[in-house]
Design an enzyme around this catalytic site. Structure first.
Site, short mmCIF file in Angstrom:
data_model
loop_
_atom_site.label_atom_id
_atom_site.label_comp_id
_atom_site.label_asym_id
_atom_site.label_seq_id
_atom_site.Cartn_x
_atom_site.Cartn_y
_atom_site.Cartn_z
N ASP A 71 0.78 -1.25 0.00
CA ASP A 71 0.00 0.00 0.00
C ASP A 71 0.81 1.29 0.00
O ASP A 71 0.39 2.29 0.60
CB ASP A 71 -0.98 0.01 1.18
CG ASP A 71 -2.01 -1.10 1.12
OD1 ASP A 71 -2.08 -1.80 0.10
OD2 ASP A 71 -2.74 -1.27 2.11
N LYS A 93 -5.93 -5.63 -3.63
CA LYS A 93 -6.64 -6.10 -2.45
C LYS A 93 -7.72 -5.11 -2.04
O LYS A 93 -7.66 -3.92 -2.38
CB LYS A 93 -5.69 -6.38 -1.29
CG LYS A 93 -5.08 -5.15 -0.63
CD LYS A 93 -4.26 -5.55 0.58
CE LYS A 93 -3.65 -4.37 1.28
NZ LYS A 93 -4.58 -3.44 1.89
N CYS A 105 -2.78 -2.75 7.64
CA CYS A 105 -2.43 -3.68 6.56
C CYS A 105 -1.10 -4.39 6.80
O CYS A 105 -0.97 -5.58 6.50
CB CYS A 105 -2.44 -2.95 5.23
SG CYS A 105 -4.08 -2.25 4.87
#
Length: 179
Positions: free
Chosen positions: A9, A81, A114
């Site tokens: 991310d 995701k 995450c």
């Protein structure tokens, strides 16, 4: 033991506008160092990108793109995701199996969401995990600074023994990729 580097991310919406995550530029620099060393050792690099339809981080949007300055290449693997878990409803496990990966080096955003979730899930799936202790970050929260959140997760995750595999939190300078 076969290793893969997973960058979680590190996306434009999160890194390229204020307020920036804690040590944003430094973290991207450390991640780039890991990427360079991984590529030199022929270790695969996989980029995980979060997406949410109808939001500024929707797939294909400017916010979804990888952060400016991140050393990504057009042929790098990208895993899309929609949850904090990089394995849930993604093809990450299949990609890692195809690579024969048994050890994962994890870095990215957000330390408490995450990165934490993916670290725990990876260990639960039996992967040896090295968390790049100074190459994951988050934003300051009302209850804690980003620096303390990162420190907390480095200490907490590396103390977990119940998965039966090691989770190590090491500074980038101490992470080595075997050739």
């Amino acid at each position: 033991m076969s290793t893969a580097l997973i960058v979680i991310d590190v996306q434009s919406l999160l890194f390229d506008q204020q307020p920036y995550p804690h040590e944003a530029a430094e973290v991207i620099g450390r991640i780039n160092g890991l990427i360079d060393r991984a590529r030199s050792a022929k270790v695969p690099v996989l980029f995980v990108q979060h997406e949410s339809p109808g939001t500024p981080i929707e797939y294909g949007s400017p916010g979804w793109a990888l952060a400016a300055g991140l050393d990504a290449r057009p042929d790098d693997a990208v895993v899309r995701k929609t949850t904090p878990d990089s394995f849930l409803r993604t093809d990450l496990a299949e990609r890692l199996a195809a690579l024969g990966a048994e050890h994962l080096v994890l870095c990215g955003y957000a330390s408490e969401v995450c990165v934490d979730t993916t670290t725990r899930r990876a260990a639960g799936l039996g992967y040896q995990v090295t968390l790049a202790a100074d190459a994951h970050t988050t934003h300051d929260k009302v209850h804690a600074s980003a620096a303390s959140i990162r420190a907390h997760h480095n200490a907490t995750l590396s103390a977990i023994r119940s998965f039966g595999v090691a989770i190590r939190a090491l500074p980038v300078a101490e992470i080595e990729f075997a050739t």
